[in-house]
Design a protein around this motif. Structure first.
Motif, PDB file in Angstrom:
ATOM      1  N   PHE A 123       0.802  -1.219   0.000  1.00  0.00           N
ATOM      2  CA  PHE A 123       0.000   0.000   0.000  1.00  0.00           C
ATOM      3  C   PHE A 123       0.840   1.276   0.000  1.00  0.00           C
ATOM      4  CE2 PHE A 123      -2.483  -3.438   1.784  1.00  0.00           C
ATOM      5  CZ  PHE A 123      -3.670  -3.330   1.087  1.00  0.00           C
ATOM      6  N   GLN A 128       2.297   1.456  -5.286  1.00  0.00           N
ATOM      7  CA  GLN A 128       1.072   1.609  -6.071  1.00  0.00           C
ATOM      8  C   GLN A 128       1.369   2.227  -7.437  1.00  0.00           C
ATOM      9  OE1 GLN A 128      -2.304   0.805  -5.060  1.00  0.00           O
ATOM     10  NE2 GLN A 128      -1.191  -0.381  -3.536  1.00  0.00           N
ATOM     11  N   THR A 287      -1.164   6.498   3.744  1.00  0.00           N
ATOM     12  CA  THR A 287      -1.901   5.930   4.872  1.00  0.00           C
ATOM     13  C   THR A 287      -1.213   4.628   5.281  1.00  0.00           C
ATOM     14  OG1 THR A 287      -3.972   6.851   4.049  1.00  0.00           O
ATOM     15  CG2 THR A 287      -4.132   5.068   5.660  1.00  0.00           C
ATOM     16  N   GLN A 291      -3.312   0.124   8.614  1.00  0.00           N
ATOM     17  CA  GLN A 291      -4.619   0.775   8.628  1.00  0.00           C
ATOM     18  C   GLN A 291      -5.413   0.433   7.365  1.00  0.00           C
ATOM     19  OE1 GLN A 291      -4.483   4.899   9.814  1.00  0.00           O
ATOM     20  NE2 GLN A 291      -6.357   5.392   8.705  1.00  0.00           N
ATOM     21  N   GLN A 292      -4.727   0.391   6.229  1.00  0.00           N
ATOM     22  CA  GLN A 292      -5.420   0.078   4.979  1.00  0.00           C
ATOM     23  C   GLN A 292      -5.891  -1.374   4.958  1.00  0.00           C
ATOM     24  OE1 GLN A 292      -4.682   1.992   1.382  1.00  0.00           O
ATOM     25  NE2 GLN A 292      -2.741   2.915   2.008  1.00  0.00           N
ATOM     26  N   ARG A 295      -8.900  -1.570   7.413  1.00  0.00           N
ATOM     27  CA  ARG A 295     -10.081  -0.932   6.816  1.00  0.00           C
ATOM     28  C   ARG A 295     -10.638  -1.795   5.684  1.00  0.00           C
ATOM     29  NH1 ARG A 295      -8.080   3.747   5.010  1.00  0.00           N
ATOM     30  NH2 ARG A 295      -8.738   5.035   6.770  1.00  0.00           N
ATOM     31  N   ASP A 296      -9.734  -2.360   4.892  1.00  0.00           N
ATOM     32  CA  ASP A 296     -10.171  -3.228   3.789  1.00  0.00           C
ATOM     33  C   ASP A 296     -10.915  -4.449   4.315  1.00  0.00           C
ATOM     34  OD1 ASP A 296      -9.872  -4.204   0.832  1.00  0.00           O
ATOM     35  OD2 ASP A 296      -9.134  -5.849   2.068  1.00  0.00           O
TER      36      ASP A 296
END
Length: 342
Positions: A123, A128, A287, A291-292, A295-296
């Motif tokens: 991430f 990315q 981010t 956390q990603q 959240r995902d």
């Protein structure tokens, strides 16, 4: 959704911070054999403390369990969590063996719970952007890649806990540090077909390797060199991945692989190159990956879809590490399509 963390060592804090920063997520409980390890989470987050996993799993309010224990304990804990019908966020590596990994995946599927493996480097903004470049075909046919993790982990790091650096519960630099980079190589280059590796324990008083070097042949025919160590003096020196294609060369690097160190692509103007580099420099961490991933997981549950990093993704990275280990032990190349046997 209510979260619980099992295992309150160093990495648990990243999970707790991630949960705190997600709207609609709450750290409701923690579990550890050592009561003192849970105290900060009780005091800061109001989490309920459990010394026994069976007691935590009887708490019907818990939706998702983050497993942050030593890697050798992942399978036994994940099976219990899945049987209690709670979704699982599992720290890397997914397990220490393929047999354990298959047990985890089977338990999740049998009990219809979601399973996400923590590979947060996916991430990073620069990762990315490199994925976008590769997906666009801008580099053309890929010839080869370099993957380097030359870091420092002093003896005091391994002496923090008796399981660190052991083959049963932790592994060495490949399993514990470079597995993130091998995961990215698979993401960038596709499935691996064959590896040859050498390893050594040169400077750290541990059971597993502190230096490793190897070569991967991917199913596409492309090759990659891999070098990893925790012996660099006096601090982390380099974490990088370089992709060499017929129409471009891209290197993401620095001490933590956060920036474009080299970016030259056919048809990309100097102005476009500078803009892309500066975009990453402006927010290199983005981010946080934990956390990603968390959240995902929440979104995956709500939408009833697969998590971004599945158990099968975690299994591929583990298979590659185990193939490296098997190659170094037997001093011969190992084919991944036949499966690592370690």
């Amino acid at each position: 959704m209510n979260f619980a963390i099992v295992g309150c060592g160093f990495i648990a804090k990243k999970h707790a911070t991630a949960i705190e920063n997600i709207e609609g997520a709450k750290l409701a409980a923690v579990c550890d054999k050592i009561e003192a390890a849970m105290a900060p989470y009780v005091d800061e987050y109001g989490a309920i403390a459990y010394t026994e996993l069976t007691d935590l799993l009887q708490d019907d309010s818990i939706d998702i369990v983050c497993i942050c224990t030593p890697s050798g304990l992942h399978a036994a804990i994940a099976e219990q969590v899945a049987a209690a019908n709670k979704h699982i966020v599992l720290e890397k590596p997914i397990a220490m063996t393929i047999e354990e990994t298959n047990r985890i995946i089977t338990a999740a599927e049998t009990n219809s719970v979601k399973l996400a493996v923590v590979h947060p480097n996916r991430f990073r903004p620069v990762v990315q952007e490199l994925r976008n470049i590769l997906d666009s075909g801008a580099l053309g046919k890929i010839s080869h890649a370099n993957c380097i993790v030359n870091w420092n982990r002093g003896q005091e790091y391994y002496d923090q806990a008796p399981w660190r650096g052991t083959k049963q519960h932790d592994g060495g630099v490949l399993m514990n540090q470079a597995i993130h980079n091998l995961d990215l190589l698979l993401l960038f280059m596709g499935d691996a077909q064959e590896v040859f590796s050498m390893e050594a324990t040169r400077l750290r008083d541990i059971e597993a390797e502190d230096v490793s070097t190897g070569v991967i042949r991917f199913e596409s025919g492309a090759l990659a060199n891999v070098q990893a160590s925790t012996t660099v003096y006096p601090k982390n020196y380099e974490e990088s991945i370089t992709i060499f294609g017929e129409k471009g060369t891209v290197k993401i690097g620095g001490s933590n692989a956060l920036f474009f160190e080299h970016l030259q692509i056919e048809g990309m103007s100097e102005e476009e190159t500078v803009i892309l580099k500066e975009k990453v420099i402006a927010d290199p961490w983005g981010t946080p990956g934990h956390q990603q991933i968390i959240r995902d997981m929440i979104e995956a549950i709500k939408l009833n879809r697969k998590p971004a990093v599945t158990g099968y993704d975690g299994k591929k990275s583990l298979e590659l590490v185990l193939a490296f280990y098997e190659s170094a032990e037997q001093n011969k190349s190992i084919r991944l399509d036949k499966g690592a046997t370690v």
